[in-house]
Design a protein around this motif. Structure first.
Motif, mmCIF file in Angstrom:
data_model
loop_
_atom_site.group_PDB
_atom_site.id
_atom_site.type_symbol
_atom_site.label_atom_id
_atom_site.label_comp_id
_atom_site.label_asym_id
_atom_site.label_seq_id
_atom_site.Cartn_x
_atom_site.Cartn_y
_atom_site.Cartn_z
ATOM 1 N N THR A 79 10.739 -19.142 -9.933
ATOM 2 C CA THR A 79 9.541 -18.429 -9.200
ATOM 3 C C THR A 79 8.630 -19.626 -8.728
ATOM 4 O O THR A 79 8.126 -20.288 -9.773
ATOM 5 C CB THR A 79 8.881 -17.253 -9.731
ATOM 6 O OG1 THR A 79 9.981 -16.269 -10.193
ATOM 7 C CG2 THR A 79 7.693 -16.915 -8.848
ATOM 8 N N GLN B 150 8.406 -9.292 5.431
ATOM 9 C CA GLN B 150 8.114 -9.134 3.885
ATOM 10 C C GLN B 150 7.037 -10.055 3.727
ATOM 11 O O GLN B 150 6.189 -9.757 2.712
ATOM 12 C CB GLN B 150 9.444 -9.669 3.538
ATOM 13 C CG GLN B 150 9.434 -9.485 1.807
ATOM 14 C CD GLN B 150 10.589 -9.889 1.271
ATOM 15 O OE1 GLN B 150 11.764 -9.754 1.563
ATOM 16 N NE2 GLN B 150 10.780 -10.272 -0.143
ATOM 17 N N GLU C 228 4.183 -8.056 1.225
ATOM 18 C CA GLU C 228 3.853 -8.689 0.012
ATOM 19 C C GLU C 228 2.358 -8.937 -0.261
ATOM 20 O O GLU C 228 1.724 -8.814 -1.283
ATOM 21 C CB GLU C 228 4.670 -9.989 -0.171
ATOM 22 C CG GLU C 228 6.057 -9.588 -0.811
ATOM 23 C CD GLU C 228 6.945 -10.704 -1.133
ATOM 24 O OE1 GLU C 228 6.450 -11.922 -1.344
ATOM 25 O OE2 GLU C 228 8.178 -10.479 -1.315
ATOM 26 N N VAL D 128 1.875 -8.349 -4.123
ATOM 27 C CA VAL D 128 3.100 -8.364 -5.037
ATOM 28 C C VAL D 128 3.157 -9.634 -5.795
ATOM 29 O O VAL D 128 3.015 -9.800 -7.071
ATOM 30 C CB VAL D 128 4.404 -8.153 -4.299
ATOM 31 C CG1 VAL D 128 5.607 -8.200 -5.242
ATOM 32 C CG2 VAL D 128 4.322 -6.616 -3.607
ATOM 33 N N THR D 129 3.556 -10.663 -5.356
ATOM 34 C CA THR D 129 3.604 -12.053 -5.893
ATOM 35 C C THR D 129 2.787 -13.180 -5.328
ATOM 36 O O THR D 129 2.740 -14.082 -5.822
ATOM 37 C CB THR D 129 5.292 -12.318 -5.976
ATOM 38 O OG1 THR D 129 5.579 -12.655 -4.834
ATOM 39 C CG2 THR D 129 6.039 -11.451 -6.861
ATOM 40 N N PRO E 105 2.278 -1.268 -9.356
ATOM 41 C CA PRO E 105 2.719 -2.519 -9.050
ATOM 42 C C PRO E 105 4.431 -2.350 -9.020
ATOM 43 O O PRO E 105 4.947 -3.055 -7.959
ATOM 44 C CB PRO E 105 2.495 -3.250 -10.325
ATOM 45 C CG PRO E 105 1.252 -2.854 -10.808
ATOM 46 C CD PRO E 105 1.401 -1.060 -10.563
ATOM 47 N N SER F 39 6.232 -3.620 -5.519
ATOM 48 C CA SER F 39 7.161 -4.663 -5.381
ATOM 49 C C SER F 39 8.463 -4.342 -4.747
ATOM 50 O O SER F 39 8.885 -5.050 -3.829
ATOM 51 C CB SER F 39 7.336 -5.284 -7.003
ATOM 52 O OG SER F 39 8.405 -5.913 -6.899
ATOM 53 N N LEU G 254 10.103 -5.215 -0.876
ATOM 54 C CA LEU G 254 11.698 -5.747 -0.973
ATOM 55 C C LEU G 254 12.347 -4.691 -0.003
ATOM 56 O O LEU G 254 13.383 -5.367 0.909
ATOM 57 C CB LEU G 254 12.204 -5.665 -2.158
ATOM 58 C CG LEU G 254 13.570 -6.626 -2.381
ATOM 59 C CD1 LEU G 254 13.658 -7.832 -2.029
ATOM 60 C CD2 LEU G 254 13.877 -6.256 -4.096
ATOM 61 N N ARG H 264 11.111 -14.036 -2.144
ATOM 62 C CA ARG H 264 10.054 -13.686 -2.887
ATOM 63 C C ARG H 264 10.058 -14.872 -4.015
ATOM 64 O O ARG H 264 8.678 -15.302 -4.316
ATOM 65 C CB ARG H 264 10.337 -12.257 -3.697
ATOM 66 C CG ARG H 264 9.211 -11.884 -4.720
ATOM 67 C CD ARG H 264 9.426 -10.527 -5.132
ATOM 68 N NE ARG H 264 9.146 -9.569 -4.164
ATOM 69 C CZ ARG H 264 9.251 -8.347 -4.417
ATOM 70 N NH1 ARG H 264 9.757 -7.862 -5.502
ATOM 71 N NH2 ARG H 264 8.839 -7.588 -3.217
#
Length: 367
Positions: A49, A207, A211, A216-217, A240, A244, A248, A281
């Motif tokens: 990540t 996306q 996000e 999200v991230t 959360p 998430s 997606l 992601r």
């Protein structure tokens, strides 16, 4: 129309070519799964990540991007219909060329518009970090696509046991035209332009915004002074896990729905789209999803071309090769070509009649 004995009269050299290609694909799949298992067994993430800042665009820009894409598609379809005339049959080569031009327009116009509207930069699409990072993302995308092949194809073949498959328009074009230039056009459109344009739209723009919206991230990079954390509009009070999953699944579902004309292709393509979303992601870049999408389309397109070369008398419906993930322009409504086709004339084969009937499908040009 099922394959008959004449269709399966494959020269030995072609049979060895098919076996060799299948062996290489199986070897690549085995290597990809072994690599993933080795990383998971060693406690390392299968896909590392990366940090990344939220994308600068919002909901209005996402809507405008998809509107422009569909508007360009409708304009191209109208121009093709006007050029054909009311009684003309669809020209698959013209439609494929139009789709390629639309995707090229998307790749040029949308980043420019987002740059003017929201000051979007290359880094907002993950196109920064030098050639080394881009090369690693390309390799990651290729390996990820190969890893997902058994999953996607398993869903495809289970689906066609329930629903009769619709021949992919790209497959129909290749079987009907059988020209080297048509094969080049199919490869360029399905393997280069379509994956890049669709990943820009569905993963990068849609996306990326979801996000950011759901928090999200995507976290702001501390040293990026241009990003104000307090100005990021996050959805309050959303679990959360739900956030998430929503960020997606929504792009993956829309991606699958735009391929509805090639039912049951949306089912395996939804699985593929989930994998593409996870790649985006994790990497915060559209490079890896583009590479994975291009690999999937490339394998499908090469498989179609090989079958065209070794099965010259087969009809595309008889060859259950999963088509590339590439939507596009719709043909005239159902029955238009069928009304004008009539019975086969002297010297015409049953294949000609089958092609006329097949061309009456309302989504015959959804490439």
């Amino acid at each position: 129309m099922p394959l008959d004995a004449a269709d399966l009269d494959i020269p030995m050299r072609s049979a060895w070519l098919l076996l060799g290609m299948a062996g290489l694909v199986l070897l690549a799949i085995s290597a990809a799964w072994a690599l993933a298992i080795e990383r998971a067994w060693g406690g390392r993430p299968v896909i590392p990540t990366r940090p990344g800042r939220p994308v600068p665009w919002g909901g209005p820009q996402v809507f405008a991007s998809f509107f422009l894409w569909q508007f360009a598609t409708l304009v191209a379809a109208s121009l093709l219909r006007a050029r054909r005339g009311p009684d003309a049959e669809p020209k698959l080569v013209e439609a494929m060329g139009a789709v390629a031009l639309i995707n090229l327009l998307v790749l040029i116009a949308l980043p420019g518009l987002l740059g003017l509207w929201n000051r979007a930069r290359a880094s907002d699409f993950g196109l920064s970090g030098g050639g080394g990072r881009i090369g690693r993302d390309v390799l990651l995308g290729v390996v990820s696509a190969v890893f997902c092949l058994p999953l996607v194809y398993s869903v495809q073949f289970m689906a066609i046991l329930i629903w009769p498959p619709t021949a992919h328009p790209l497959q129909e074009m290749l079987f009907e035209e059988r020209s080297p230039w048509v094969m080049v056009l199919a490869f360029v459109s399905a393997v280069i332009f379509a994956p890049a344009a669709e990943e820009l739209l569905f993963r990068g723009i849609l996306q990326g915004w979801l996000e950011k919206r759901f928090g999200v991230t995507r976290t702001a990079i501390a040293e990026d002074r241009e990003t104000d954390r307090d100005s990021i509009d996050l959805q309050p009070g959303l679990d959360p896990g739900v956030a998430s999953l929503t960020a997606l699944v929504v792009p993956a579902a829309i991606f699958a729905l735009v391929h509805f004309g090639q039912w049951p292709a949306p089912l395996p393509l939804f699985v593929l789209a989930i994998a593409l979303g996870l790649l985006y992601r994790r990497t915060k870049s559209i490079v890896a999803p583009i590479a994975a999408h291009a690999t999937f389309n490339g394998l499908s397109t090469v498989g179609m071309i090989v079958l065209v070369l070794i099965l010259p008398e087969a009809e595309p419906e008889a060859v259950p090769v999963p088509g590339p993930a590439e939507p596009g322009i719709s043909a005239p409504g159902e029955g238009e070509a069928e009304e004008t086709s009539g019975p086969p004339q002297a010297g015409e084969s049953g294949h000609s009649e089958a092609r006329s009937i097949r061309r009456s499908h309302p989504n015959v040009e959804s490439v």
